[in-house]
Design a protein around this motif. Structure first.
Motif, mmCIF file in Angstrom:
data_model
loop_
_atom_site.group_PDB
_atom_site.id
_atom_site.type_symbol
_atom_site.label_atom_id
_atom_site.label_comp_id
_atom_site.label_asym_id
_atom_site.label_seq_id
_atom_site.Cartn_x
_atom_site.Cartn_y
_atom_site.Cartn_z
ATOM 1 N N VAL A 113 -4.153 -1.332 1.427
ATOM 2 C CA VAL A 113 -4.894 -1.317 0.400
ATOM 3 C C VAL A 113 -5.449 -0.020 -0.029
ATOM 4 N N SER A 114 -5.777 0.820 0.907
ATOM 5 C CA SER A 114 -6.527 1.935 0.566
ATOM 6 C C SER A 114 -5.665 3.069 0.171
ATOM 7 N N GLU A 115 -4.368 3.098 0.361
ATOM 8 C CA GLU A 115 -3.420 4.106 0.036
ATOM 9 C C GLU A 115 -3.484 4.366 -1.637
ATOM 10 N N PRO A 116 -3.251 3.356 -2.327
ATOM 11 C CA PRO A 116 -3.592 3.484 -3.830
ATOM 12 C C PRO A 116 -4.928 4.275 -4.335
ATOM 13 N N ILE A 117 -5.997 3.958 -3.569
ATOM 14 C CA ILE A 117 -7.231 4.361 -3.893
ATOM 15 C C ILE A 117 -7.252 5.965 -3.761
ATOM 16 N N THR A 118 -6.828 6.195 -2.588
ATOM 17 C CA THR A 118 -6.873 7.581 -2.508
ATOM 18 C C THR A 118 -5.676 8.557 -3.112
ATOM 19 N N ALA A 130 -8.198 -0.705 -6.032
ATOM 20 C CA ALA A 130 -6.649 -0.297 -5.919
ATOM 21 C C ALA A 130 -5.900 -0.677 -7.073
ATOM 22 N N ALA A 131 -6.185 -1.926 -7.603
ATOM 23 C CA ALA A 131 -5.463 -2.457 -8.813
ATOM 24 C C ALA A 131 -5.965 -1.511 -10.127
ATOM 25 N N ASN A 132 -6.969 -1.036 -10.128
ATOM 26 C CA ASN A 132 -7.041 0.121 -11.269
ATOM 27 C C ASN A 132 -6.572 1.341 -10.992
ATOM 28 N N ALA A 133 -6.708 1.651 -9.559
ATOM 29 C CA ALA A 133 -5.908 3.106 -9.545
ATOM 30 C C ALA A 133 -4.459 2.957 -9.640
ATOM 31 N N LYS A 165 1.180 8.570 -5.717
ATOM 32 C CA LYS A 165 2.130 8.912 -4.665
ATOM 33 C C LYS A 165 2.895 7.408 -4.339
ATOM 34 N N VAL A 166 1.696 6.458 -4.406
ATOM 35 C CA VAL A 166 2.284 5.139 -3.980
ATOM 36 C C VAL A 166 3.453 4.772 -5.116
ATOM 37 N N ILE A 167 3.181 5.043 -6.236
ATOM 38 C CA ILE A 167 4.002 4.674 -7.202
ATOM 39 C C ILE A 167 5.399 5.458 -7.296
ATOM 40 N N SER A 168 5.289 6.698 -6.938
ATOM 41 C CA SER A 168 6.596 7.668 -6.908
ATOM 42 C C SER A 168 7.472 7.144 -5.675
ATOM 43 N N ASP A 169 6.686 6.800 -4.751
ATOM 44 C CA ASP A 169 7.344 6.275 -3.378
ATOM 45 C C ASP A 169 8.105 4.975 -3.573
ATOM 46 N N ALA A 170 7.458 4.248 -4.373
ATOM 47 C CA ALA A 170 7.991 2.823 -4.648
ATOM 48 C C ALA A 170 9.157 3.092 -5.352
ATOM 49 N N ALA A 202 0.106 -3.593 -2.078
ATOM 50 C CA ALA A 202 -0.964 -2.851 -1.454
ATOM 51 C C ALA A 202 -2.200 -3.748 -0.985
ATOM 52 N N VAL A 203 -1.774 -4.091 0.446
ATOM 53 C CA VAL A 203 -2.448 -5.391 1.041
ATOM 54 C C VAL A 203 -2.843 -4.998 2.567
ATOM 55 N N ASP A 204 -3.963 -5.374 2.710
ATOM 56 C CA ASP A 204 -4.527 -5.477 4.145
ATOM 57 C C ASP A 204 -4.308 -6.771 4.741
ATOM 58 N N THR A 205 -4.086 -7.859 3.808
ATOM 59 C CA THR A 205 -4.033 -9.230 4.473
ATOM 60 C C THR A 205 -2.588 -9.721 4.131
ATOM 61 N N LYS A 206 -2.243 -11.037 4.533
ATOM 62 C CA LYS A 206 -1.269 -11.877 4.062
ATOM 63 C C LYS A 206 -0.861 -11.890 2.488
#
Lengths: 341, 102
Positions: free
Chosen positions: B83-88, B19-22, B92-97, B62-66
């Motif tokens: 966490v899987s959203e940026p991977i796919t 996710a970080a790399n994506a 979109k995640v960035i423009s939504d943000a 982009a997290v599945d944990t605390k």
């Protein structure tokens, strides 16, 4: 509703994430102890390693419950959560009891935080009031509501351990399919959490099916790129080796790029392969006491050879099915929308 | 635009870093400045500093944990995804943000 579920999932996963190292250490040390002892516990090093493994396993549920409560109520949640987890262990409510303890502890501590107190004594709250009442209330509640959970846990354990034939195959089939369907997403994590929880009860079979579903999708798809090179883009073919490596170390997500590019053909292939492999692994009697490590930990499985057979079948099914289902591609069109991460 | 992100997944070995790399790749393509803190099995890596947090327009979780040390981000605009959203679909995640900023 969806949001509540989503939050609950984050709390559970936070607990699971802190728990995993304990399970890995416990599972591997215990297995090494058994291997040294020639398949059973023998006095000496074998006994010592098995004991250490068991100590580590015993921390699983308390750590999970503690960090679930930490996720819900921050630092003050840890002590009540851990003690709630210990109670769950003591009364035999196991992993399910631990989940309940974690949620109860988080909620109770959040309520205790709201109690109004005079500013002069407010400092007492985090260091005295919350620990005493938090631990007391959570442990007390667990002693009561833990009982039916304990009964249910024991039923589940006996049932899973007595499973054979068609039922066992079905269990493996479902776990394999769940692991593959969203490649590391929520459904995958539910099946994984269940399998890890069962390790705590000494039921190692579900984890074997779990492993098939973890490793098969990326490796099977890497195989498919070799079987039908003209059906994959250049980039997909190049990522076959990385996908293979990711699969081998237990990262299902390696399959995601392929699935994103062509979900309707790729996802069924990985589901079918993993489900068939999972069912086969359990029928052949493979069991896995370790939840992390990929192909490196296969030697520590029970009936590792049988596991490998099932694993190879799973890879072949996924590989051939994807190679067959995928359509011939026109590179120029697909390259555009192929890999978008 | 200056964006910060935190990625974290339950096992902390795969999703977190993918996710970080994506996110880094997508931010670069969209012409934004990004720094990503990973909260994986090693704990916090590439930690976001107080001055960086102060300057950032938006923070992506982009997290599945605390999120560990979440109090650092009090008062900031936060865009929370799994966490899987940026991977796919990281773009979109960035423009939504970013759409939360304006």
């Amino acid at each position: 509703m969806k949001e509540t579920f989503e939050k609950a999932r984050v709390h559970l996963m936070t607990g699971v994430s802190y728990m995993i190292p304990f399970v890995v250490a416990g599972g591997i040390l215990l297995t090494i102890g058994l291997l040294i002892g020639g398949g059973k516990v023998n006095p000496g090093l074998s006994q010592t390693l098995v004991n250490i493994g068991v100590y580590s396993f015993k921390m699983m549920v308390p750590i999970m419950a503690g960090y679930m409560a930490f996720s819900i109520a921050d630092r003050p949640g840890i002590a009540p959560g851990v003690v709630g987890g210990v109670v769950a262990n003591e009364i035999g409510a196991g992993f399910l009891g631990g989940i309940v303890a974690g949620f109860i502890a988080g909620w109770v501590v959040n309520q205790l935080k709201k109690i109004p107190m005079h500013p002069y004594v407010a400092a007492l709250k985090p260091i005295i009031i919350i620990p005493i009442f938090g631990v007391g209330i959570v442990a007390g509640l667990m002693l009561i509501i833990g009982q039916p959970i304990s009964a249910f846990s024991k039923e589940l354990e006996t049932w899973l351990k007595s499973m054979s034939g068609a039922n066992l195959a079905l269990l493996g089939f479902i776990i394999g399919a769940m692991m593959a369907v969203d490649m590391g997403g929520p459904i995958n994590k539910i099946a994984f959490a269940f399998s890890v929880g069962m390790l705590n009860q000494g039921v190692y079979a579900p984890m074997a099916a779990c492993w098939i579903g973890i490793m098969t999708p990326p490796i099977g798809l890497a195989l498919a790129t070799k079987l039908a090179p003209n059906k994959f883009t250049e980039e997909e073919k190049k990522s076959a080796i990385p996908a293979l490596i990711m699969g081998a170390i237990g990262i299902t997500e390696g399959a995601i790029p392929y699935a994103v590019a062509d979900p309707l053909r790729v996802i069924p292939s990985i589901i079918v392969g993993s489900a068939v492999g999972g069912a086969l692994a359990l029928i052949l009697g493979a069991q896995a006491p370790v939840p992390s490590g990929g192909v490196l930990v296969i030697p520590f499985f029970i009936k590792p050879f049988m596991f490998v057979i099932a694993f190879l079948v799973a890879i072949a099914v996924t590989g051939f099915m994807a190679a067959y289902l995928k359509k011939q591609i026109n590179e120029n069109v697909t390259a555009e929308k192929g890999l978008n991460y | 635009m200056k964006i910060l992100a935190i990625t974290a997944c339950p096992s902390g070995v795969a999703h977190t870093y993918m996710a970080a790399n994506a996110l880094k790749k997508a931010a670069q393509e969209l012409g934004h400045e990004i720094k990503v803190e990973t909260q994986g099995a090693f704990g916090i890596e590439n930690e976001l500093k107080a001055n960086e947090i102060k300057e950032a327009a938006v923070i992506i979780f982009a997290v599945d944990t605390k999120v560990t040390k979440e109090e650092r981000f009090a008062g900031k605009i936060i865009h929370r995804v799994t966490v899987s959203e940026p991977i796919t679909n990281a773009k979109k995640v960035i423009s939504d943000a970013i759409s939360k900023v304006v």
